[in-house]
Design an enzyme around this catalytic site. Sequence first.
Site, PDB file in Angstrom:
ATOM      1  CB  SER A 170      -0.945   0.001   1.204  1.00 54.92           C
ATOM      2  OG  SER A 170      -0.213  -0.021   2.398  1.00 54.92           O
ATOM      3  CG  ASP A 171       2.502   5.120  -1.499  1.00 52.01           C
ATOM      4  OD1 ASP A 171       3.617   4.906  -0.981  1.00 52.01           O
ATOM      5  OD2 ASP A 171       2.124   6.244  -1.872  1.00 52.01           O
TER       6      ASP A 171
END
Length: 192
Positions: free
Chosen positions: A75-76
Amino acid sequence: MLKEKLKDYHIILASKSPRRQQFFKDLNIDFTIKTIEVDEIYPKELKGLEITDFLADLKSKAFKNLSENDILITSDTIVWLDDKALGKPKDETDAYNMLRSLSGKNHDVITSICIKSNHFLKIVNDVTTVSFKDLTDEEIWYYIKNYKPFDKAGAYGIQEWIGFIAIDKIEGSYFNVVGLPVHKLYKELVNL
């Protein structure tokens, strides 16, 4: 319920974030943590969730040899303000400048999640709008000195002191601002 659904899979969380790790524990998911350093560089023409989608996918590409039952989750998160991405601050001055720029304004917190196996790749994202009150320099420096928010996009954690005193309102998922839209992750995993 989710634990039973995922019993035949090996879930890999590719994140050093203690907040994301805690979310997985709270969902009662059996998982292992494995991270591979990636240069988080994206094409300059990307905007908003295009950036987080790109970076979540980029992080997943670092994992070359997934086993048959592996499910990798990367994720980011970015803070999006005035058509510009705010990542993690480099130092105290950078953190100050970010918080000063957020003061008295609305911004979006954008998180993308990439769920990948040998058979599929899915990217989902979420956007939460956060309204900050006007901050004094004294409040900003107090927060930076006492909470050292250098591992947080936009130089703040909503669950910390600054969130208590600075946030007038949020529109969208609180957990997304903490670092993971858990409701969207749950939906994807429960429907595997």
